[in-house]
Design a protein around this motif. Structure first.
Motif, PDB file in Angstrom:
ATOM      1  N   THR A   1       0.857  -1.180   0.000  1.00  0.00           N
ATOM      2  CA  THR A   1       0.000   0.000   0.000  1.00  0.00           C
ATOM      3  C   THR A   1       0.897   1.235   0.000  1.00  0.00           C
ATOM      4  O   THR A   1       2.044   1.179   0.436  1.00  0.00           O
ATOM      5  CB  THR A   1      -0.927   0.055   1.231  1.00  0.00           C
ATOM      6  OG1 THR A   1      -0.134   0.038   2.413  1.00  0.00           O
ATOM      7  CG2 THR A   1      -1.906  -1.108   1.238  1.00  0.00           C
TER       8      THR A   1
ATOM      9  N   ARG B   1      -3.659   3.106  -0.399  1.00  0.00           N
ATOM     10  CA  ARG B   1      -4.127   2.537  -1.667  1.00  0.00           C
ATOM     11  C   ARG B   1      -3.237   1.361  -2.043  1.00  0.00           C
ATOM     12  O   ARG B   1      -2.009   1.422  -1.851  1.00  0.00           O
ATOM     13  CB  ARG B   1      -4.067   3.576  -2.780  1.00  0.00           C
ATOM     14  CG  ARG B   1      -5.040   4.738  -2.595  1.00  0.00           C
ATOM     15  CD  ARG B   1      -4.895   5.708  -3.735  1.00  0.00           C
ATOM     16  NE  ARG B   1      -3.522   6.220  -3.755  1.00  0.00           N
ATOM     17  CZ  ARG B   1      -3.192   7.496  -3.878  1.00  0.00           C
ATOM     18  NH1 ARG B   1      -4.110   8.411  -4.036  1.00  0.00           N
ATOM     19  NH2 ARG B   1      -1.931   7.866  -3.874  1.00  0.00           N
ATOM     20  N   PRO B   2      -3.813   0.299  -2.607  1.00  0.00           N
ATOM     21  CA  PRO B   2      -2.990  -0.831  -3.048  1.00  0.00           C
ATOM     22  C   PRO B   2      -2.117  -0.432  -4.242  1.00  0.00           C
ATOM     23  O   PRO B   2      -2.556   0.309  -5.116  1.00  0.00           O
ATOM     24  CB  PRO B   2      -4.002  -1.908  -3.436  1.00  0.00           C
ATOM     25  CG  PRO B   2      -5.291  -1.207  -3.610  1.00  0.00           C
ATOM     26  CD  PRO B   2      -5.234   0.082  -2.831  1.00  0.00           C
TER      27      PRO B   2
ATOM     28  N   TRP C   1       5.994   3.440  -0.834  1.00  0.00           N
ATOM     29  CA  TRP C   1       5.141   2.309  -0.484  1.00  0.00           C
ATOM     30  C   TRP C   1       5.492   1.876   0.934  1.00  0.00           C
ATOM     31  O   TRP C   1       6.658   1.941   1.345  1.00  0.00           O
ATOM     32  CB  TRP C   1       5.353   1.156  -1.443  1.00  0.00           C
ATOM     33  CG  TRP C   1       4.951   1.442  -2.863  1.00  0.00           C
ATOM     34  CD1 TRP C   1       4.418   2.591  -3.373  1.00  0.00           C
ATOM     35  CD2 TRP C   1       5.067   0.548  -3.961  1.00  0.00           C
ATOM     36  NE1 TRP C   1       4.195   2.463  -4.709  1.00  0.00           N
ATOM     37  CE2 TRP C   1       4.579   1.219  -5.107  1.00  0.00           C
ATOM     38  CE3 TRP C   1       5.534  -0.751  -4.102  1.00  0.00           C
ATOM     39  CZ2 TRP C   1       4.540   0.624  -6.361  1.00  0.00           C
ATOM     40  CZ3 TRP C   1       5.494  -1.352  -5.347  1.00  0.00           C
ATOM     41  CH2 TRP C   1       4.998  -0.667  -6.469  1.00  0.00           C
TER      42      TRP C   1
END
Length: 181
Positions: free
Chosen positions: A50, A55-56, A128
Protein backbone atom coordinates in the motif's frame (compact mmCIF):
# COMPACT_ATOMS: atom_id res chain seq x y z
CA UNK A 1 33.77 -63.39 3.91
CA UNK A 2 30.04 -62.95 4.40
CA UNK A 3 30.65 -60.23 6.99
CA UNK A 4 32.85 -58.28 4.58
CA UNK A 5 30.32 -58.70 1.81
CA UNK A 6 27.52 -57.51 4.13
CA UNK A 7 29.55 -54.48 5.25
CA UNK A 8 30.29 -53.61 1.65
CA UNK A 9 26.57 -53.70 0.82
CA UNK A 10 25.78 -51.40 3.76
CA UNK A 11 28.49 -48.92 2.68
CA UNK A 12 27.23 -48.90 -0.92
CA UNK A 13 23.63 -48.47 0.18
CA UNK A 14 24.57 -45.57 2.48
CA UNK A 15 26.53 -43.91 -0.33
CA UNK A 16 23.59 -44.17 -2.73
CA UNK A 17 21.17 -42.52 -0.32
CA UNK A 18 23.45 -39.51 0.14
CA UNK A 19 23.40 -39.92 3.87
CA UNK A 20 20.00 -38.20 4.20
CA UNK A 21 17.59 -39.58 6.70
CA UNK A 22 14.03 -40.11 5.74
CA UNK A 23 11.46 -38.20 7.76
CA UNK A 24 9.44 -41.41 7.88
CA UNK A 25 12.20 -43.14 9.84
CA UNK A 26 13.21 -40.56 12.40
CA UNK A 27 10.45 -37.93 12.35
CA UNK A 28 12.83 -35.15 11.24
CA UNK A 29 11.78 -32.98 8.29
CA UNK A 30 13.79 -33.27 5.10
CA UNK A 31 16.56 -30.67 4.77
CA UNK A 32 15.34 -27.29 3.52
CA UNK A 33 16.66 -25.97 0.23
CA UNK A 34 18.72 -22.82 0.55
CA UNK A 35 16.81 -19.73 -0.45
CA UNK A 36 18.41 -17.58 -3.12
CA UNK A 37 17.58 -13.98 -3.96
CA UNK A 38 16.19 -13.36 -7.43
CA UNK A 39 19.08 -13.22 -9.86
CA UNK A 40 19.99 -10.41 -12.21
CA UNK A 41 18.13 -11.32 -15.41
CA UNK A 42 15.28 -13.05 -13.52
CA UNK A 43 11.74 -11.78 -13.20
CA UNK A 44 11.16 -9.55 -10.21
CA UNK A 45 8.93 -11.12 -7.58
CA UNK A 46 5.30 -10.02 -7.53
CA UNK A 47 5.05 -7.32 -4.90
CA UNK A 48 1.79 -5.77 -3.73
CA UNK A 49 1.78 -3.24 -0.90
CA UNK A 50 0.00 0.00 0.00
CA UNK A 51 1.09 3.59 -0.45
CA UNK A 52 1.02 6.36 2.16
CA UNK A 53 -2.66 6.95 1.39
CA UNK A 54 -3.50 3.25 2.02
CA UNK A 55 -4.13 2.54 -1.67
CA UNK A 56 -2.99 -0.83 -3.05
CA UNK A 57 0.08 -0.63 -5.30
CA UNK A 58 2.04 -3.29 -7.17
CA UNK A 59 5.08 -3.82 -9.33
CA UNK A 60 2.89 -5.54 -11.92
CA UNK A 61 1.03 -2.24 -12.50
CA UNK A 62 4.32 -0.59 -13.45
CA UNK A 63 5.11 -2.69 -16.52
CA UNK A 64 6.30 -0.66 -19.50
CA UNK A 65 8.35 1.56 -17.19
CA UNK A 66 11.76 1.08 -15.65
CA UNK A 67 11.41 0.85 -11.87
CA UNK A 68 14.06 1.90 -9.40
CA UNK A 69 12.94 0.13 -6.23
CA UNK A 70 14.71 1.44 -3.13
CA UNK A 71 14.20 -0.40 0.17
CA UNK A 72 14.81 1.96 3.09
CA UNK A 73 13.81 3.04 6.61
CA UNK A 74 13.68 6.39 8.41
CA UNK A 75 16.04 5.17 11.15
CA UNK A 76 18.70 4.03 8.65
CA UNK A 77 21.68 6.40 8.46
CA UNK A 78 22.96 5.13 5.06
CA UNK A 79 19.39 5.61 3.75
CA UNK A 80 19.48 9.23 4.89
CA UNK A 81 22.85 9.70 3.19
CA UNK A 82 21.73 8.28 -0.17
CA UNK A 83 18.30 9.94 -0.34
CA UNK A 84 19.58 13.25 -1.82
CA UNK A 85 21.26 11.25 -4.60
CA UNK A 86 18.05 9.31 -5.31
CA UNK A 87 16.03 12.54 -5.31
CA UNK A 88 18.46 14.09 -7.83
CA UNK A 89 18.32 10.99 -10.04
CA UNK A 90 14.53 10.88 -9.94
CA UNK A 91 14.51 14.47 -11.19
CA UNK A 92 17.13 13.67 -13.85
CA UNK A 93 14.91 10.90 -15.24
CA UNK A 94 11.60 12.75 -14.70
CA UNK A 95 10.84 12.87 -18.45
CA UNK A 96 11.79 9.24 -19.10
CA UNK A 97 9.64 6.16 -18.54
CA UNK A 98 11.32 5.60 -15.16
CA UNK A 99 9.54 5.38 -11.81
CA UNK A 100 11.37 5.68 -8.52
CA UNK A 101 9.65 3.81 -5.70
CA UNK A 102 10.78 3.99 -2.10
CA UNK A 103 9.66 1.00 -0.02
CA UNK A 104 9.70 1.91 3.66
CA UNK A 105 10.18 -1.03 6.00
CA UNK A 106 9.43 1.12 9.05
CA UNK A 107 7.07 -0.36 11.63
CA UNK A 108 3.30 0.04 11.71
CA UNK A 109 2.32 3.53 12.82
CA UNK A 110 5.49 5.18 11.51
CA UNK A 111 3.66 7.20 8.85
CA UNK A 112 4.27 10.54 10.64
CA UNK A 113 8.03 9.85 10.74
CA UNK A 114 7.97 8.76 7.10
CA UNK A 115 6.13 11.93 6.04
CA UNK A 116 8.63 14.05 8.01
CA UNK A 117 11.53 12.23 6.28
CA UNK A 118 9.96 12.90 2.86
CA UNK A 119 9.48 16.56 3.71
CA UNK A 120 13.03 16.93 5.05
CA UNK A 121 14.56 15.54 1.84
CA UNK A 122 11.90 16.88 -0.60
CA UNK A 123 11.30 13.36 -1.91
CA UNK A 124 9.24 13.64 -5.12
CA UNK A 125 8.73 9.93 -5.79
CA UNK A 126 6.17 7.41 -4.56
CA UNK A 127 6.56 5.73 -1.19
CA UNK A 128 5.14 2.31 -0.48
CA UNK A 129 4.68 0.98 3.04
CA UNK A 130 5.91 -2.45 4.04
CA UNK A 131 5.84 -2.85 7.83
CA UNK A 132 5.54 -6.64 7.37
CA UNK A 133 8.78 -6.59 5.34
CA UNK A 134 7.30 -8.51 2.40
CA UNK A 135 9.83 -6.89 0.05
CA UNK A 136 12.67 -8.24 2.18
CA UNK A 137 11.17 -11.73 2.19
CA UNK A 138 10.45 -11.78 -1.56
CA UNK A 139 13.66 -10.13 -2.76
CA UNK A 140 15.75 -11.67 0.05
CA UNK A 141 17.39 -8.38 0.83
CA UNK A 142 20.31 -8.23 3.21
CA UNK A 143 19.24 -5.02 4.92
CA UNK A 144 18.59 -1.39 4.19
CA UNK A 145 19.22 0.39 1.99
CA UNK A 146 19.05 -1.88 -1.00
CA UNK A 147 18.07 -0.85 -4.51
CA UNK A 148 16.88 -2.78 -7.56
CA UNK A 149 16.53 -1.63 -11.16
CA UNK A 150 13.72 -3.50 -12.89
CA UNK A 151 13.28 -3.15 -16.64
CA UNK A 152 10.08 -2.57 -18.63
CA UNK A 153 9.38 -6.30 -18.84
CA UNK A 154 9.68 -6.78 -15.08
CA UNK A 155 13.19 -8.26 -15.15
CA UNK A 156 15.77 -7.34 -12.52
CA UNK A 157 18.70 -5.63 -14.24
CA UNK A 158 20.73 -4.39 -11.26
CA UNK A 159 20.96 -4.72 -7.50
CA UNK A 160 22.80 -2.38 -5.16
CA UNK A 161 23.36 -3.59 -1.62
CA UNK A 162 24.02 -0.63 0.65
CA UNK A 163 23.78 3.05 -0.06
CA UNK A 164 24.84 5.04 -3.09
CA UNK A 165 27.51 7.67 -2.83
CA UNK A 166 27.59 10.96 -4.65
CA UNK A 167 29.18 10.45 -8.04
CA UNK A 168 28.52 6.71 -8.15
CA UNK A 169 27.37 6.03 -11.72
CA UNK A 170 26.21 2.45 -11.11
CA UNK A 171 22.53 3.33 -10.83
CA UNK A 172 22.55 5.72 -13.80
CA UNK A 173 24.27 3.10 -15.96
CA UNK A 174 21.70 0.44 -14.99
CA UNK A 175 18.76 2.77 -15.66
CA UNK A 176 20.10 3.78 -19.07
CA UNK A 177 20.79 0.16 -20.00
CA UNK A 178 17.23 -0.74 -18.99
CA UNK A 179 15.84 2.05 -21.17
CA UNK A 180 17.81 0.95 -24.22
CA UNK A 181 15.78 -0.99 -26.84
Amino acid sequence: MRIRHGLLCVVILAACTGGERSSARDGAPPPAKALKPPAIGAAAPALTLTDLDARPVSLAALRDTVVVLNVWATWCQPCRMETPELVALSRQFANAPVRFIGVSVDSYGAEPEIREFLKEFSVPYAIWLDPQKDVQAQFLTIGVPETFVIDQQGVIRARQIGGFRTGDSTLVTAIRASLAP
